[in-house]
Design an enzyme around this catalytic site. Structure first.
Site, PDB file in Angstrom:
ATOM      1  N   SER A 558      23.648  62.410 -43.030  1.00  0.00           N
ATOM      2  CA  SER A 558      24.398  63.056 -44.096  1.00  0.00           C
ATOM      3  C   SER A 558      25.262  62.006 -44.805  1.00  0.00           C
ATOM      4  CB  SER A 558      25.223  64.215 -43.533  1.00  0.00           C
ATOM      5  OG  SER A 558      25.687  65.063 -44.552  1.00  0.00           O
ATOM      6  N   ASP A 644      17.507  72.086 -47.644  1.00  0.00           N
ATOM      7  CA  ASP A 644      18.883  71.605 -47.454  1.00  0.00           C
ATOM      8  C   ASP A 644      19.679  71.836 -48.735  1.00  0.00           C
ATOM      9  OD1 ASP A 644      21.221  70.256 -46.862  1.00  0.00           O
ATOM     10  OD2 ASP A 644      20.212  68.514 -46.005  1.00  0.00           O
ATOM     11  N   HIS A 678      20.055  71.846 -43.686  1.00  0.00           N
ATOM     12  CA  HIS A 678      20.794  70.609 -43.434  1.00  0.00           C
ATOM     13  C   HIS A 678      20.785  70.229 -41.949  1.00  0.00           C
ATOM     14  CE1 HIS A 678      23.497  67.453 -44.696  1.00  0.00           C
ATOM     15  NE2 HIS A 678      24.383  67.786 -43.780  1.00  0.00           N
TER      16      HIS A 678
END
Length: 707
Positions: A558, A644, A678
């Site tokens: 991320s 995501d 995600h």
């Protein structure tokens, strides 16, 4: 079978124009998620990655089986009391998801001593509230967003997401009959808050996936009849709703990265108007809880108005004016340069404060049964550990739940009786097959950054590792959002360390390990400190002879994937390979699109390049995708998910395409989960296999091992 060649993405150049600056983007066409060309490209990348990692199948399977053998697959959580029930969760061998259960508080038993629940078979009075395996049946992806029982214990509200886009549908189950009510709330955000059995408060998001509106739902009515309680129009702010443990007040918190505002409402008047406690002031971040001491009610306020590391203050609630705005705060714990206050948690008999000092999260408790007293820190023997207090929703509980773990200590859960200071071990994570913490060591070293700042680095490996020579190493980093990377036990890490690898965690600036200033020094126009800190740690590990560049793999996900992309450009010769999960590698393109999920909120983290040319130039100078050059790169594996909503799949897809087109050397692989969000795939066994694959890739790159 024909051997696949690396996919070469088509170029459809478009020019981005901002502040008189131009950037030609060859791969922005991949943002069209519905396009056959995009989907075909992602599938081609998946096929190529599968071919190029076929040699890892044995190692992946071995790691998966090792993890499976080290996890107690049929297990349960320690019961936690709420109202007249003890609630707990079960996991069952071969099942991907948990089962939520409860038993009534037994008459005549100690109301604060959790009952012993047998692992096999149902105890007397057990109710299965929710079996997520049944809910997930027939879905490719499944995630829970809320699971909360009403005040009476009669109704269960739960929400699910079956796409991975973090938009949930909520329904209500009558626990007395097992039947679903007619209520259905679609398109809601995480969580739900009950008031009695009649009302549910929840949140929805705007088109940019920002939680912006709180609603009140009356049980038995249509969602179209729900009342909008509060809407936040400022795109920099999120909104959320909850209930204080004392159950005296509901609260709505509106917050940006820098500023917060709290509104409260007496729970006895759920249709009343919320009242603000402290009007938002730019840069003032605060948190509020409620306590009663010597018969007097107080607000406990943690705020940064007196300094970046926060102050704990109190103010009494005036009689007949319970919801009066905060004013005339009395300092309880003053601001300190060496300790960052992180929050306060109140109970009837005690007040708990969490804080960080020396890079370690800590907790201290004040016993308020007989009035004000001193905070006493909970002390532990290890150098590196993580402690947290919570998990007990009852306001009048005389005991606290304390959880403890470290890099080498499997997680433990204690009852801590404040009156006596006595700890009772309720549960320790069992590692089947045997585990001896003495076989491993964890310690801290410090690296000097280029500007002289000392960067903490956590090191974990087998105790019998030959440290007279360089060893293969996995170096992990994050460094954003004031998120602290704290010590935790991992059975996956055992598979890495048992193959002779060192696990190192670089606590770089931009995280929260060393206080708010640590965060401030790694964001906005100081963001490059995050990257240079990580490179300094890598250089230090090599200089000390801990490892070599040919044996070191870097990992981050991320915002930590942004870190990976940046160091790949800035210091490609320090690593043999880099693994980036859902990586934020095209930050400037994304942050220049206010219509994208979370973008405007992110301006307080990265800066606002849309309006500020200085920020534009600074972000452009480090944005990984825009700074790929014709140089040799480490081998890179990027993992992403099609659905995501936080870091869109298009970022790593564009990045890998450009690396393959531009770089002089390095293998570049992209793996896209076509039905996931995600957090990646859903279901514990699917997650274990995915994680086993990622560890296998890193181990192989660092050691050459294939089994």
């Amino acid at each position: 079978m024909t051997e696949l060649t690396p996919p070469i993405a088509a170029k459809h150049p478009i020019t981005r124009e901002f502040h008189g600056r131009s950037f030609v983007d060859d791969y922005e066409w991949m943002r069209d998620k519905e396009s056959a060309e995009t989907l075909d490209y992602l599938r081609a990348e998946n096929a190529y990655t599968e071919q190029e990692t076929a040699h890892l199948k044995e190692l992946t399977e071995n790691i998966f089986q090792e993890v499976k053998s080290r996890v107690k697959e049929t297990d349960m959580s320690v019961p936690s009391r709420r109202g007249q029930y003890w609630y707990y969760g079960r996991s069952v061998e071969s099942k991907n998801y948990g089962i939520s259960c409860r038993v009534p508080v037994a008459e005549g038993a100690d109301p604060w001593t959790a009952p012993v629940i047998p692992e096999e078979g149902a105890p007397e009075g057990e109710e299965i509230l929710l079996d997520a395996n049944e809910l997930a049946e027939g879905t490719e992806f499944f995630a829970m967003g809320a699971s909360t029982v009403s005040d009476s214990g009669n109704l269960l509200a739960y929400s699910v997401d079956t796409a991975g886009d973090e938009r949930f549908a909520l329904v209500i189950k009558d626990l007395r009959t097992g039947e679903l009510l007619s209520d259905r709330l679609d398109g809601i955000f995480y969580g739900a808050t009950w008031v009695g059995d009649d009302y549910i408060f929840y949140t929805t998001v705007d088109d940019a996936w920002r939680p912006d509106t709180v609603w009140r739902h009356k049980v038995g009515t249509e969602q179209s009849e729900d009342v909008q309680v509060m809407h936040e129009a400022d795109e920099r702010f999120n909104i959320g709703v909850g209930s204080m443990r004392s159950e005296k007040y509901l609260f709505i918190v509106i917050c940006s990265k820098l500023t917060s505002e709290t509104w409260v409402l007496d729970r006895t008047d759920p249709e009343g108007e919320f009242q603000v406690l402290w009007q938002r002031e730019a840069g003032v971040d605060y948190d509020v809880d409620y306590a009663e001491i010597d018969g007097q009610a107080y607000w406990f306020v943690t705020h940064n108005a007196s300094g970046p590391n926060f102050t704990l203050a109190t103010t009494p609630l005036a009689v007949g004016e319970d919801l009066a705005p905060l004013r005339d705060l009395d300092v309880l714990i003053p601001h300190r340069e060496d300790a960052r206050l992180e929050g306060v948690d109140t109970y009837r008999d005690q007040v708990v404060v969490g804080y960080r000092r020396g890079g370690i999260g800590r907790a201290a408790i004040m016993d308020v049964r007989h009035g004000w007293s001193e905070f006493k820190e909970l002390n532990f023997n290890e150098e590196l550990y993580t402690v947290s207090v919570g998990g007990n929703p009852e306001w009048d509980a005389p005991v606290l739940r304390v959880s403890y773990t470290s890099f080498i200590q499997p997680s433990q859960l204690f009852d801590y009786r404040v009156e006596t200071g006595e700890y009772t071990l309720l549960k320790e994570q069992e590692v089947p097959g045997g585990y001896n913490k003495d076989d491993y060591v964890a310690y801290r070293m410090w690296t000097q950054a280029s500007d002289g700042t000392q960067i903490p680095v956590s090191i974990v490996h087998r105790a019998d590792l030959d440290r007279t020579k360089a060893n293969p190493t996995l170096l992990y980093g994050y460094g954003s959002y004031e998120t602290s990377m704290d010590p935790y036990f991992s059975v996956f890490r055992l598979s890495l360390m048992d193959r002779g690898m060192i696990f190192a965690m670089a606590h770089v600036r931009g995280g929260g390990e060393m206080g708010r200033t640590w965060y401030d020094d790694g964001k906005l126009l100081q963001k490059k400190n995050t990257f240079t800190d990580f490179i300094a740690v890598a250089d230090d590990l090599i200089a000390r002879g801990v490892t070599t560049a040919d044996q070191m793999v870097a990992e981050g996900g991320s915002a930590g994937g942004l870190l990976m992309g940046a160091v790949a450009n800035m210091a490609p010769d320090r690593f043999t390979a880099i693994q980036a999960s859902v990586p934020f590698v095209d930050p400037l393109t994304s942050v220049l699109k206010p219509e994208l999920p979370l973008t405007v909120i992110e301006w307080e983290e990265w800066g606002d390049p849309y309006h500020d040319p200085e920020v534009y130039d600074y972000m452009k100078s480090y944005a990984p995708y825009e700074n790929v050059t014709a140089q040799n790169y480490p081998d890179i594996l990027a993992i992403t998910s099609l659905n995501d909503t936080r870091v869109l799949y298009v970022e790593p897809a564009k990045w890998i395409a450009k690396l393959r087109d531009t770089a002089k050397g390095g293998q570049f692989l992209l793996k896209t989960e076509m039905v996931a969000g995600h957090g990646g795939v859903s279901g514990r066994y699917n997650k274990w296999r995915q994680n086993a694959f990622e560890y296998a890739w890193a181990i192989n790159k660092a050691t050459g091992l294939k089994a």
